[in-house]
Design a protein around this motif. Structure first.
Motif, mmCIF file in Angstrom:
data_model
loop_
_atom_site.group_PDB
_atom_site.id
_atom_site.type_symbol
_atom_site.label_atom_id
_atom_site.label_comp_id
_atom_site.label_asym_id
_atom_site.label_seq_id
_atom_site.Cartn_x
_atom_site.Cartn_y
_atom_site.Cartn_z
ATOM 1 N N GLN A 21 0.858 -1.188 0.000
ATOM 2 C CA GLN A 21 0.000 0.000 0.000
ATOM 3 C C GLN A 21 0.888 1.230 0.000
ATOM 4 O O GLN A 21 1.910 1.249 0.692
ATOM 5 C CB GLN A 21 -0.887 0.023 1.241
ATOM 6 N N ILE A 23 1.740 5.052 0.880
ATOM 7 C CA ILE A 23 1.446 6.185 1.757
ATOM 8 C C ILE A 23 1.896 7.438 1.005
ATOM 9 O O ILE A 23 3.040 7.487 0.536
ATOM 10 C CB ILE A 23 2.264 6.108 3.072
ATOM 11 N N MET A 25 2.458 11.563 1.209
ATOM 12 C CA MET A 25 2.560 12.695 2.136
ATOM 13 C C MET A 25 2.712 13.947 1.304
ATOM 14 O O MET A 25 3.667 14.073 0.536
ATOM 15 C CB MET A 25 3.776 12.472 3.029
ATOM 16 N N VAL A 33 -1.720 13.438 4.785
ATOM 17 C CA VAL A 33 -1.248 12.084 4.535
ATOM 18 C C VAL A 33 -2.418 11.242 4.020
ATOM 19 O O VAL A 33 -3.542 11.406 4.471
ATOM 20 C CB VAL A 33 -0.594 11.476 5.799
ATOM 21 N N HIS A 34 -2.146 10.405 3.056
ATOM 22 C CA HIS A 34 -3.176 9.551 2.471
ATOM 23 C C HIS A 34 -2.605 8.152 2.268
ATOM 24 O O HIS A 34 -1.397 7.992 2.140
ATOM 25 C CB HIS A 34 -3.626 10.084 1.104
ATOM 26 N N ARG A 35 -3.499 7.192 2.229
ATOM 27 C CA ARG A 35 -3.037 5.823 1.938
ATOM 28 C C ARG A 35 -3.845 5.266 0.771
ATOM 29 O O ARG A 35 -5.069 5.403 0.719
ATOM 30 C CB ARG A 35 -3.220 4.933 3.167
ATOM 31 N N LEU A 36 -3.161 4.660 -0.156
ATOM 32 C CA LEU A 36 -3.825 4.046 -1.306
ATOM 33 C C LEU A 36 -3.861 2.540 -1.107
ATOM 34 O O LEU A 36 -2.905 1.972 -0.564
ATOM 35 C CB LEU A 36 -3.036 4.347 -2.587
ATOM 36 N N ASN A 37 -4.916 1.912 -1.561
ATOM 37 C CA ASN A 37 -4.912 0.447 -1.473
ATOM 38 C C ASN A 37 -4.062 -0.111 -2.622
ATOM 39 O O ASN A 37 -3.452 0.642 -3.381
ATOM 40 C CB ASN A 37 -6.344 -0.118 -1.466
ATOM 41 N N GLY A 40 -4.999 1.232 -6.131
ATOM 42 C CA GLY A 40 -4.660 2.654 -6.203
ATOM 43 C C GLY A 40 -3.153 2.824 -6.283
ATOM 44 O O GLY A 40 -2.642 3.667 -7.030
#
Ligand code: SF4
Ligand code: SF4
Lengths: 91, 351
Positions: A21, A23, A25, A33-37, A40
């Protein structure tokens, strides 16, 4: 949205793939901050300023064995989200 | 199947940190760039700064090209936060190239600094190189305590000016407020300072023995009587620690790694156990194969045998690195942590 669009990751986005996954920033003023699966994350890595969206869609179809229609819908939804977050650039 | 491609919540970093801990990914790396410093703090863990730098701790510093290779290797292994420390990291002439290299690898550079050298020119260079985050150590709430502690006459004002300047460059700043016996009763003023500037802060009351083997640094730690007073004062919650879950091990060699100036790899920059040499091996090989790292990763609760039976364990916030530096026993009792845990234990009914 046209599939001929060529988009790329914004230069000042830090990102790292951790356990499949990504991350993200945003080092700009927002410092978000976001997280992609994993899917994504796959698309994110393809946003290199060279591939157009049609090429990325084909890559998603091949990688995840899904129909063109589903891949296109999901790709465009993802790109829309990324644009809203301001983490990709291009036209 | 391609639903919810993006998740956003405040716990993303916590969850990532946990994944990195479980899978041993060195998410947080600290690189020492120099041992030189413009300050001479009495508590400095590097070496006793009232004398010149001992030969045995100098080693042969990595060259700029070697640091660059190390940064590439760290990022390949999963390092996302790369913190440059010292000494005073801003005295290292190639610091900007190293920051640029971290950015090139899409990771996040941070610089740990005393803040004294944050001139317009330095802030500009940091910003241009891509640095957006500084961890600034704060040693006191006025000029006098700064001078007594750091040996620098105009330290307090210079640091304040530097902080304001860096904030104007849109840098994210975090204060690491160093509490010692001569400033701990100024805690209200220190908090006000951070809050007035709008800077998040954390405290560090840990004063360890030095890496040159001298121990006089510990004379400057908060005394048990002062700790007792702090635990009864208006900021008492900041000094409380609840370890009822009995956790004795930290993140050493799991999601944290330290790189010494000479390329020696440590489980954490605060746990100076030599675990490999980057002049001889790649980071990946050291991270995966170091016997020291393997031993640390295999530690179980019962290996902390002093702690498991300790009367004060539920109030102790030991760090294995400090236990190693202070008592040469990574899994043993840290006498400094014991002193504090005893005082907390005495006050436990107030929490
Ligand atoms: S500023 Fe940091 S490195 Fe410099 S003397 Fe003080 S504690 Fe040591
Ligand atoms: S006081 Fe010492 S023995 Fe007790 S838990 Fe803390 S470090 Fe372990």
């Amino acid at each position: 949205m046209l599939l001929t669009k060529i988009l790329s990751q914004r230069e000042d986005i830090a990102w790292k793939e951790i356990d499949e996954q990504i991350i993200l920033m945003d080092l700009g003023p927002k410092k978000m901050v976001h997280r992609l699966n994993s899917v994504g994350s796959f698309i994110w890595k393809e946003l290199n300023g060279k591939n157009d969206l049609a090429a990325i869609m084909s890559a998603v179809c091949a990688e995840y064995s899904i129909s063109k229609e589903l891949a296109e819908k999901d790709l465009l939804e993802f790109i829309g989200n990324m644009e809203k977050l301001g983490v990709i650039v291009g036209s | 199947m391609v639903r919810k491609l993006i998740k956003k919540d405040s716990s993303i970093l916590d969850q990532t940190t946990q994944v990195a801990f479980d899978k041993c990914i060195p998410l947080f790396a600290t690189i020492e760039t120099t041992l030189g410093c413009n300050y001479s703090c009495v508590h400095c863990y590097n070496f006793d700064r009232s004398s010149s730098m001992p030969e045995n701790i100098k080693g042969r510093p990595l060259k700029k090209e070697e640091f660059i290779r190390v940064i590439d290797e760290l990022c390949d292994a999963g390092a996302f936060y790369i913190s440059f420390t010292g000494g005073e990291a801003l005295l290292y002439p190639h610091i900007y190239s190293l920051i640029e290299r971290v950015i090139h690898n899409k990771s996040m550079p941070r610089v740990k600094t005393n803040g004294h050298l944050l001139t317009e020119e330095v802030c500009n260079k940091l910003y241009k190189a891509g640095c957006r985050a500084l961890d600034i150590s704060i040693y006191g709430a006025d000029e006098k305590s700064y001078k007594n502690f750091t040996g620098m006459a105009d330290g307090y004002n210079k640091v304040l000016e530097g902080v304001k300047r860096a904030l104007s460059f849109d840098m994210e700043i975090n204060f690491n407020i160093i509490l010692h016996k001569d400033n701990c009763m100024d805690i209200g003023k220190l908090i006000k300072l951070a809050e007035t500037l709008g800077v998040p802060y954390q405290f560090s009351d840990e004063v360890t023995a030095r890496y040159d083997g001298t121990e006089s640094s510990q004379d400057f730690g908060i005394t048990p009587d002062q700790y007792n007073e702090l635990l009864k004062g208006p900021h008492k919650d900041l000094f409380w620690h609840d370890n009822s879950e009995e956790s004795f091990q930290c993140s050493c060699a799991r999601n944290v790694v330290g790189i010494g100036l000479d390329g020696v790899v440590y489980p954490c920059i605060g746990a100076p156990i030599p675990s490999g040499d980057l002049k001889e091996h790649s980071f990946k090989d050291i991270w995966n194969d170091s016997q020291e790292f393997k031993k640390i990763r295999e530690l179980k609760k019962e290996d902390f045998s002093d702690c498991v039976v300790c009367e004060f364990k539920h109030q102790c916030n030991r760090s294995s690195g400090s236990a190693f530096v202070n008592a040469e026993n990574y899994t043993g009792c840290d006498p400094m942590a014991l002193r504090v845990a005893q005082v907390r234990h005495k006050n436990k009914d107030s929490f």
